[in-house]
Scaffold this active site. Structure first.
Site, PDB file in Angstrom:
ATOM      1  N   GLU A  47      86.288  20.886  12.440  1.00  9.53           N
ATOM      2  CA  GLU A  47      85.294  21.906  12.050  1.00  9.53           C
ATOM      3  C   GLU A  47      83.953  21.535  12.695  1.00  9.53           C
ATOM      4  O   GLU A  47      83.580  20.336  12.690  1.00  9.53           O
ATOM      5  CB  GLU A  47      85.140  21.914  10.518  1.00  9.53           C
ATOM      6  CG  GLU A  47      84.031  22.778   9.974  1.00  9.53           C
ATOM      7  CD  GLU A  47      83.790  22.561   8.481  1.00  9.53           C
ATOM      8  OE1 GLU A  47      84.013  21.431   7.986  1.00  9.53           O
ATOM      9  OE2 GLU A  47      83.390  23.533   7.801  1.00  9.53           O
ATOM     10  N   ASN A 110      81.147  30.199  10.214  1.00 10.49           N
ATOM     11  CA  ASN A 110      81.774  28.898  10.474  1.00 10.49           C
ATOM     12  C   ASN A 110      83.162  29.231  11.000  1.00 10.49           C
ATOM     13  O   ASN A 110      84.019  29.683  10.236  1.00 10.49           O
ATOM     14  CB  ASN A 110      81.836  28.092   9.165  1.00 10.49           C
ATOM     15  CG  ASN A 110      82.322  26.672   9.397  1.00 10.49           C
ATOM     16  OD1 ASN A 110      82.876  26.362  10.447  1.00 10.49           O
ATOM     17  ND2 ASN A 110      82.103  25.807   8.416  1.00 10.49           N
ATOM     18  N   LYS A 127      85.582  31.088   8.463  1.00 14.81           N
ATOM     19  CA  LYS A 127      85.766  30.444   7.164  1.00 14.81           C
ATOM     20  C   LYS A 127      85.456  31.417   6.023  1.00 14.81           C
ATOM     21  O   LYS A 127      84.415  32.073   6.015  1.00 14.81           O
ATOM     22  CB  LYS A 127      84.862  29.220   7.074  1.00 14.81           C
ATOM     23  CG  LYS A 127      85.030  28.365   5.821  1.00 14.81           C
ATOM     24  CD  LYS A 127      84.183  27.112   5.983  1.00 14.81           C
ATOM     25  CE  LYS A 127      84.322  26.166   4.833  1.00 14.81           C
ATOM     26  NZ  LYS A 127      83.533  24.919   5.076  1.00 14.81           N
ATOM     27  N   GLU A 146      76.143  25.707   3.421  1.00 12.05           N
ATOM     28  CA  GLU A 146      76.978  26.683   4.143  1.00 12.05           C
ATOM     29  C   GLU A 146      76.700  28.104   3.665  1.00 12.05           C
ATOM     30  O   GLU A 146      76.812  29.053   4.432  1.00 12.05           O
ATOM     31  CB  GLU A 146      78.451  26.337   3.980  1.00 12.05           C
ATOM     32  CG  GLU A 146      78.793  24.987   4.634  1.00 12.05           C
ATOM     33  CD  GLU A 146      80.272  24.753   4.713  1.00 12.05           C
ATOM     34  OE1 GLU A 146      80.767  23.878   3.989  1.00 12.05           O
ATOM     35  OE2 GLU A 146      80.945  25.442   5.478  1.00 12.05           O
ATOM     36  N   CYS A 172      88.270  23.734   6.434  1.00  9.93           N
ATOM     37  CA  CYS A 172      87.722  22.843   5.424  1.00  9.93           C
ATOM     38  C   CYS A 172      87.967  23.272   3.985  1.00  9.93           C
ATOM     39  O   CYS A 172      89.080  23.163   3.504  1.00  9.93           O
ATOM     40  CB  CYS A 172      86.231  22.616   5.695  1.00  9.93           C
ATOM     41  SG  CYS A 172      85.680  21.112   4.925  1.00  9.93           S
ATOM     42  N   ASN A 197      84.769  18.755   7.327  1.00  8.65           N
ATOM     43  CA  ASN A 197      83.684  17.772   7.175  1.00  8.65           C
ATOM     44  C   ASN A 197      83.601  17.510   5.679  1.00  8.65           C
ATOM     45  O   ASN A 197      83.086  18.366   4.934  1.00  8.65           O
ATOM     46  CB  ASN A 197      82.335  18.331   7.671  1.00  8.65           C
ATOM     47  CG  ASN A 197      82.248  18.406   9.183  1.00  8.65           C
ATOM     48  OD1 ASN A 197      81.639  17.552   9.815  1.00  8.65           O
ATOM     49  ND2 ASN A 197      82.848  19.420   9.792  1.00  8.65           N
TER      50      ASN A 197
HETATM   51  N1  ING Z   1      83.227  20.454   2.911  1.00  8.87           N
HETATM   52  C1  ING Z   1      83.799  19.964   1.732  1.00  8.87           C
HETATM   53  C2  ING Z   1      85.292  20.285   1.570  1.00  8.87           C
HETATM   54  O1  ING Z   1      86.051  19.402   1.949  1.00  8.87           O
HETATM   55  C3  ING Z   1      83.635  19.539  -0.638  1.00  8.87           C
HETATM   56  C4  ING Z   1      83.040  20.342   0.503  1.00  8.87           C
HETATM   57  C5  ING Z   1      83.596  18.154  -0.608  1.00  8.87           C
HETATM   58  C6  ING Z   1      84.249  20.189  -1.670  1.00  8.87           C
HETATM   59  C7  ING Z   1      84.202  17.424  -1.642  1.00  8.87           C
HETATM   60  C8  ING Z   1      84.836  19.473  -2.722  1.00  8.87           C
HETATM   61  C9  ING Z   1      84.810  18.095  -2.706  1.00  8.87           C
HETATM   62  O2  ING Z   1      85.678  21.315   1.048  1.00  8.87           O
HETATM   63  C10 ING Z   1      83.286  21.655   3.549  1.00  8.87           C
HETATM   64  N2  ING Z   1      82.629  21.745   4.719  1.00  8.87           N
HETATM   65  O3  ING Z   1      83.867  22.633   3.073  1.00  8.87           O
END
Ligand code: ING
Length: 314
Positions: A47, A110, A127, A146, A172, A197
């Site tokens: 991503e 995204n 996304k 985001e 993601c 990420n």
């Molecule tokens: N990042 C994270 C994901 O993996 C997140 C946000 C982190 C959600 C940890 C829940 C727990 O979903 C992105 N960019 O979506």
């Protein structure tokens, strides 16, 4: 004839703010060439693979923000990568921040793009599930903006005939929602490609930090198994501008087993021969949508929902 597809999951280590676009692209091209040396047919980048994950910080200047986006991919800014891939005969999945500029408005997504071994663009995804917040949270050690920097994807969850099978994409946070896999599988997906990420700390819910690795894997293993799909999930890993992100780039079989996984939090290739016919026993027997799941089943459930639960079991 079995349908074996050799896939290289190309995990990216941190992309520092002061790294130029050319330097970042050359890191991706280095992994592309290593994948070619190992006869991979498809390379999957992460991503926002071209830049640091800028939603982690508050940006007020529009020109500064715009510098993290690309308008056309494949295009001038990524030509070196896609030209090399075409020469090497390798298909490419690439996540990037997309800026759609027309006369009166800018739209930001995204996004990810899938390009085949002949260098033709197969499809695009934007996304859908945008986590985090739109406002600045200065007390947090990092942001997840985001909802401020992207619109919700407007392309749905399409699937395409490519690489000898049916391929879909998500990004993601999409991987955490069970409907992502089901909608893709209802579209025939046998292979789902995604980048992520994922910080190893959740500022609002530190009590969940100990589960970040487990829940990252759980959602994808379940999604793969319950929908008879391969899942190739590629991380942007390591300490990027003060944010520590998980690695665990994984290739997950339709059985739900993690068959290959990264060991570092840097640039690392994870390569596996994915037998697309391994989806059959799940799609035709264990989770046969036509035979074992139908609108009638769900109508029965919803009708039952109208039935009052007897006192005894309340
Ligand atoms: N990042 C994270 C994901 O993996 C997140 C946000 C982190 C959600 C940890 C829940 C727990 O979903 C992105 N960019 O979506």
């Amino acid at each position: 004839m079995t349908r074996i597809l050799r896939i290289a999951a190309a995990q990216s280590g941190p992309v520092p703010k002061n790294e130029t676009r050319e330097e970042t692209l050359s890191r991706l091209i280095r992994m592309l060439r290593k994948a070619a040396d190992q006869k991979a047919e498809l390379i999957v980048f992460t991503e926002c693979a071209l830049t640091p994950f800028f939603p982690h910080w508050w940006i007020e200047d529009e020109a500064e923000l715009d510098a993290y986006y690309d308008s056309v991919v494949p295009g001038v800014s990524t030509q070196a990568l896609f030209e090399e891939a075409r020469k090497l005969g390798i298909g490419v999945h690439l996540g990037y921040a997309e800026l759609c500029q027309n006369t009166d408005q800018k739209r930001r997504f995204n996004s990810s793009v899938l390009v085949n071994q002949e260098g033709e663009t197969v499809g695009r995804f934007r996304k859908v599930h945008l986590p985090g917040h739109a406002e600045h949270r200065p007390d947090n050690p990092f942001q997840n903006l985001e909802k401020r920097y992207f619109e919700v994807g407007d392309l749905g969850f399409p699937t395409w005939n490519a690489f000898g099978g049916v391929v879909g994409m998500c990004i993601c946070n999409d991987r955490r929602w069970s409907e992502t896999y089901r909608v893709l599988a209802l579209g025939g997906a046998e292979l789902i490609l995604l980048g992520y990420n994922t910080p190893d700390h959740i500022p609002e819910h530190p009590e969940l930090d100990r589960l970040v690795d487990f829940q990252h894997q759980l959602c994808m293993q379940a999604g793969a198994y319950q929908n008879g799909c391969w899942v190739v999930a590629v991380g942007k890993a390591g300490l990027e501008e003060g944010v520590s992100q998980i690695g665990l780039t994984s290739i997950i079989a339709p059985s739900g087993e993690i068959v290959a996984q990264s060991k570092t939090r840097g640039d690392e290739l994870v390569i596996h021969d994915c037998d697309l016919d391994a989806t059959t026993v799940y799609k035709k027997a264990m989770f046969n949508f036509e035979a074992n799941r139908s609108p009638e089943h769900y109508r029965a459930i919803t009708e039952q929902r109208g039935v009052k639960t007897p006192e005894s079991v309340q």
